[in-house]
Scaffold this motif. Sequence first.
Motif, PDB file in Angstrom:
ATOM      1  N   ALA A   1     -10.080  -3.333 -14.270  1.00 31.27           N
ATOM      2  CA  ALA A   1     -10.459  -3.884 -12.957  1.00 31.27           C
ATOM      3  C   ALA A   1      -9.992  -5.339 -12.965  1.00 31.27           C
ATOM      4  CB  ALA A   1     -11.960  -3.815 -12.788  1.00 31.27           C
ATOM      5  N   VAL A   2      -9.320  -5.761 -11.917  1.00 33.92           N
ATOM      6  CA  VAL A   2      -8.838  -7.142 -11.883  1.00 33.92           C
ATOM      7  C   VAL A   2      -9.493  -7.890 -10.716  1.00 33.92           C
ATOM      8  CG1 VAL A   2      -6.648  -6.875 -13.115  1.00 33.92           C
ATOM      9  CG2 VAL A   2      -6.723  -6.401 -10.670  1.00 33.92           C
ATOM     10  N   SER A   3      -9.572  -9.210 -10.857  1.00 31.91           N
ATOM     11  CA  SER A   3     -10.256 -10.029  -9.850  1.00 31.91           C
ATOM     12  C   SER A   3      -9.417 -10.142  -8.578  1.00 31.91           C
ATOM     13  CB  SER A   3     -10.503 -11.427 -10.418  1.00 31.91           C
ATOM     14  OG  SER A   3      -9.259 -12.089 -10.545  1.00 31.91           O
ATOM     15  N   SER A   4     -10.077 -10.570  -7.498  1.00 32.18           N
ATOM     16  CA  SER A   4      -9.357 -10.782  -6.227  1.00 32.18           C
ATOM     17  C   SER A   4      -8.294 -11.863  -6.389  1.00 32.18           C
ATOM     18  CB  SER A   4     -10.331 -11.212  -5.138  1.00 32.18           C
ATOM     19  OG  SER A   4     -11.286 -10.222  -4.957  1.00 32.18           O
ATOM     20  N   VAL A   5      -8.597 -12.875  -7.210  1.00 34.57           N
ATOM     21  CA  VAL A   5      -7.606 -13.942  -7.422  1.00 34.57           C
ATOM     22  C   VAL A   5      -6.383 -13.375  -8.142  1.00 34.57           C
ATOM     23  CG1 VAL A   5      -7.141 -16.087  -8.680  1.00 34.57           C
ATOM     24  CG2 VAL A   5      -9.255 -15.834  -7.418  1.00 34.57           C
ATOM     25  N   PHE A   6      -6.623 -12.568  -9.177  1.00 34.84           N
ATOM     26  CA  PHE A   6      -5.488 -12.006  -9.916  1.00 34.84           C
ATOM     27  C   PHE A   6      -4.642 -11.092  -9.017  1.00 34.84           C
ATOM     28  CE2 PHE A   6      -3.205  -9.045 -12.620  1.00 34.84           C
ATOM     29  CZ  PHE A   6      -2.623  -9.921 -13.530  1.00 34.84           C
ATOM     30  N   LYS A   7      -5.313 -10.354  -8.121  1.00 36.79           N
ATOM     31  CA  LYS A   7      -4.547  -9.471  -7.217  1.00 36.79           C
ATOM     32  C   LYS A   7      -3.568 -10.284  -6.373  1.00 36.79           C
ATOM     33  CE  LYS A   7      -8.020  -5.880  -6.858  1.00 36.79           C
ATOM     34  NZ  LYS A   7      -9.041  -5.256  -6.012  1.00 36.79           N
ATOM     35  N   LEU A   8      -3.945 -11.528  -6.078  1.00 39.83           N
ATOM     36  CA  LEU A   8      -3.065 -12.359  -5.243  1.00 39.83           C
ATOM     37  C   LEU A   8      -2.040 -13.150  -6.048  1.00 39.83           C
ATOM     38  CD1 LEU A   8      -5.815 -13.384  -2.757  1.00 39.83           C
ATOM     39  CD2 LEU A   8      -3.657 -12.356  -2.085  1.00 39.83           C
TER      40      LEU A   8
ATOM     41  N   ILE B   1       1.682  -5.543 -15.281  1.00 35.79           N
ATOM     42  CA  ILE B   1       2.856  -6.326 -14.864  1.00 35.79           C
ATOM     43  C   ILE B   1       3.500  -6.894 -16.120  1.00 35.79           C
ATOM     44  CG2 ILE B   1       3.608  -8.384 -13.594  1.00 35.79           C
ATOM     45  CD1 ILE B   1       1.281  -7.927 -11.658  1.00 35.79           C
ATOM     46  N   THR B   2       4.805  -6.719 -16.243  1.00 36.81           N
ATOM     47  CA  THR B   2       5.500  -7.293 -17.393  1.00 36.81           C
ATOM     48  C   THR B   2       6.217  -8.585 -17.011  1.00 36.81           C
ATOM     49  OG1 THR B   2       7.352  -5.814 -16.913  1.00 36.81           O
ATOM     50  CG2 THR B   2       5.807  -5.095 -18.597  1.00 36.81           C
ATOM     51  N   GLU B   3       6.554  -8.711 -15.736  1.00 39.59           N
ATOM     52  CA  GLU B   3       7.237  -9.910 -15.250  1.00 39.59           C
ATOM     53  C   GLU B   3       7.011  -9.992 -13.745  1.00 39.59           C
ATOM     54  OE1 GLU B   3      11.292  -9.925 -16.657  1.00 39.59           O
ATOM     55  OE2 GLU B   3      11.743 -11.757 -15.551  1.00 39.59           O
ATOM     56  N   GLN B   4       6.870 -11.194 -13.233  1.00 38.12           N
ATOM     57  CA  GLN B   4       6.704 -11.337 -11.778  1.00 38.12           C
ATOM     58  C   GLN B   4       7.342 -12.643 -11.334  1.00 38.12           C
ATOM     59  OE1 GLN B   4       2.677 -11.031 -10.297  1.00 38.12           O
ATOM     60  NE2 GLN B   4       3.312 -11.250  -8.166  1.00 38.12           N
ATOM     61  N   LYS B   5       8.041 -12.584 -10.219  1.00 35.20           N
ATOM     62  CA  LYS B   5       8.692 -13.782  -9.684  1.00 35.20           C
ATOM     63  C   LYS B   5       8.362 -13.900  -8.201  1.00 35.20           C
ATOM     64  CE  LYS B   5      13.051 -12.400 -11.724  1.00 35.20           C
ATOM     65  NZ  LYS B   5      14.487 -12.594 -11.722  1.00 35.20           N
ATOM     66  N   ALA B   6       8.553 -15.103  -7.679  1.00 30.91           N
ATOM     67  CA  ALA B   6       8.477 -15.310  -6.230  1.00 30.91           C
ATOM     68  C   ALA B   6       9.824 -15.871  -5.799  1.00 30.91           C
ATOM     69  CB  ALA B   6       7.355 -16.276  -5.892  1.00 30.91           C
TER      70      ALA B   6
ATOM     71  N   GLU C   1       0.834  -1.206   0.000  1.00 31.51           N
ATOM     72  CA  GLU C   1       0.000   0.000   0.000  1.00 31.51           C
ATOM     73  C   GLU C   1       0.869   1.257   0.000  1.00 31.51           C
ATOM     74  OE1 GLU C   1       0.725  -1.836   2.503  1.00 31.51           O
ATOM     75  OE2 GLU C   1       0.809  -0.682   4.356  1.00 31.51           O
ATOM     76  N   VAL C   2       2.058   1.179   0.611  1.00 33.81           N
ATOM     77  CA  VAL C   2       2.974   2.341   0.631  1.00 33.81           C
ATOM     78  C   VAL C   2       3.562   2.531  -0.780  1.00 33.81           C
ATOM     79  CG1 VAL C   2       5.074   3.326   1.667  1.00 33.81           C
ATOM     80  CG2 VAL C   2       3.543   1.924   3.062  1.00 33.81           C
ATOM     81  N   ILE C   3       3.930   1.417  -1.402  1.00 47.16           N
ATOM     82  CA  ILE C   3       4.476   1.499  -2.773  1.00 47.16           C
ATOM     83  C   ILE C   3       3.412   2.090  -3.711  1.00 47.16           C
ATOM     84  CG2 ILE C   3       5.389   0.167  -4.719  1.00 47.16           C
ATOM     85  CD1 ILE C   3       6.580  -1.821  -2.682  1.00 47.16           C
ATOM     86  N   ALA C   4       2.160   1.626  -3.554  1.00 50.62           N
ATOM     87  CA  ALA C   4       1.066   2.149  -4.398  1.00 50.62           C
ATOM     88  C   ALA C   4       0.905   3.659  -4.178  1.00 50.62           C
ATOM     89  CB  ALA C   4      -0.233   1.419  -4.064  1.00 50.62           C
ATOM     90  N   LYS C   5       1.002   4.095  -2.922  1.00 52.85           N
ATOM     91  CA  LYS C   5       0.837   5.527  -2.618  1.00 52.85           C
ATOM     92  C   LYS C   5       1.950   6.341  -3.297  1.00 52.85           C
ATOM     93  CE  LYS C   5       0.128   8.607   1.341  1.00 52.85           C
ATOM     94  NZ  LYS C   5       1.353   9.399   1.423  1.00 52.85           N
ATOM     95  N   ILE C   6       3.173   5.828  -3.221  1.00 52.14           N
ATOM     96  CA  ILE C   6       4.311   6.538  -3.832  1.00 52.14           C
ATOM     97  C   ILE C   6       4.091   6.664  -5.346  1.00 52.14           C
ATOM     98  CG2 ILE C   6       6.785   6.306  -4.394  1.00 52.14           C
ATOM     99  CD1 ILE C   6       7.178   5.190  -1.536  1.00 52.14           C
ATOM    100  N   LEU C   7       3.637   5.581  -5.974  1.00 53.59           N
ATOM    101  CA  LEU C   7       3.394   5.619  -7.431  1.00 53.59           C
ATOM    102  C   LEU C   7       2.246   6.581  -7.747  1.00 53.59           C
ATOM    103  CD1 LEU C   7       3.663   1.803  -8.284  1.00 53.59           C
ATOM    104  CD2 LEU C   7       5.376   3.581  -8.741  1.00 53.59           C
TER     105      LEU C   7
ATOM    106  N   LEU D   1      -1.127  -3.611  -4.071  1.00 46.19           N
ATOM    107  CA  LEU D   1      -0.271  -3.025  -5.099  1.00 46.19           C
ATOM    108  C   LEU D   1      -0.719  -3.463  -6.499  1.00 46.19           C
ATOM    109  CD1 LEU D   1       2.205  -1.442  -6.015  1.00 46.19           C
ATOM    110  CD2 LEU D   1       3.597  -3.476  -5.552  1.00 46.19           C
ATOM    111  N   ILE D   2      -0.992  -4.764  -6.660  1.00 41.85           N
ATOM    112  CA  ILE D   2      -1.386  -5.266  -7.992  1.00 41.85           C
ATOM    113  C   ILE D   2      -2.730  -4.651  -8.405  1.00 41.85           C
ATOM    114  CG2 ILE D   2      -2.046  -7.340  -9.291  1.00 41.85           C
ATOM    115  CD1 ILE D   2       0.165  -8.843  -7.792  1.00 41.85           C
ATOM    116  N   GLY D   3      -3.659  -4.547  -7.468  1.00 43.14           N
ATOM    117  CA  GLY D   3      -4.938  -3.892  -7.769  1.00 43.14           C
ATOM    118  C   GLY D   3      -4.709  -2.451  -8.205  1.00 43.14           C
ATOM    119  N   PHE D   4      -3.870  -1.744  -7.458  1.00 41.60           N
ATOM    120  CA  PHE D   4      -3.574  -0.344  -7.784  1.00 41.60           C
ATOM    121  C   PHE D   4      -2.976  -0.234  -9.202  1.00 41.60           C
ATOM    122  CE2 PHE D   4      -0.361   2.825  -8.483  1.00 41.60           C
ATOM    123  CZ  PHE D   4      -1.023   4.010  -8.187  1.00 41.60           C
TER     124      PHE D   4
END
Length: 220
Positions: free
Chosen positions: A166-173, A140-145, A99-105, A129-132
């Motif tokens: 608008a993205v789904s709750s599943v996609f946000k996770l 997202i262009t790339e994502q890793k864990a 949420e802090v990263i989203a606020k900065i962006l 963040l992903i929802g934001f």
Amino acid sequence: MKLFSLDERLLNCASLVRNGARLVDVGSDHALLPVWLLKSGKISFAIASDIGEKPLLSGRENARKYKVEGIEFRLGDGLSTIKPEDKITDIVIAGMGGEVIAKILGESELVKDKSLRLILQPMSRSEDLIGFLYENGFEITEQKALTSKGKSYTVIAAAYSGRKLAVSSVFKLTGKLNLEDGESVKFIKKEIRNLENKSRGDRSVEALLDELRLMINEKN
Ligand SMILES: C[S@@+](CC[C@H](N)C(=O)[O-])C[C@H]1O[C@@H](n2cnc3c(N)ncnc32)[C@H](O)[C@@H]1O
């Protein structure tokens, strides 16, 4: 002097920075990421920016200790320290809540440049963040864990597209994680455990949990 090792979390952030990038590391603290990237020769210019004087002091100390030139240190909130003349190409914001990263962006106009690469590493609330990102015209262009010091994290590369979705709750996770990959499954399992702790019989959360468990073939 031998190049020090970055932990897995920062190493994964570093891997998403483009060769020759002009980097700003927002919330740089110890500045280990820009120091390492400059020392390794992957980049030749970086700004280490932080809202606190003390973190910048420790960053300056590390730059001196590792004899690194090419870092500018700037004090201020988020991306307010960056000007168009800096010609930044890649932005890292790591080690803060989603949420802090989203606020900065959200507080910066500069990020609405399609050529910029954003490298974002939330310590928590990656779903915010992903929802934001999608609701505000980024993708997202790339994502890793990854696992670092026994904890599971995600790191996201994103860019402005101008398309608000608008993205789904599943996609946000799950975002763009590859669920064939063990680290991604581990990250989703962590998110499932967090949700289980919060759900307390809430039906919409239970439905979300079922969907996530199905995606990683986890039995309830
Ligand atoms: C936990 S440290 C993360 C350091 C490093 N980025 C990492 O991932 O290891 C968070 C840093 O972000 C800084 N910070 C927090 N909010 C900020 C903001 N709005 N703008 C700039 N820096 C911020 C803090 O002062 C702190 O130095």
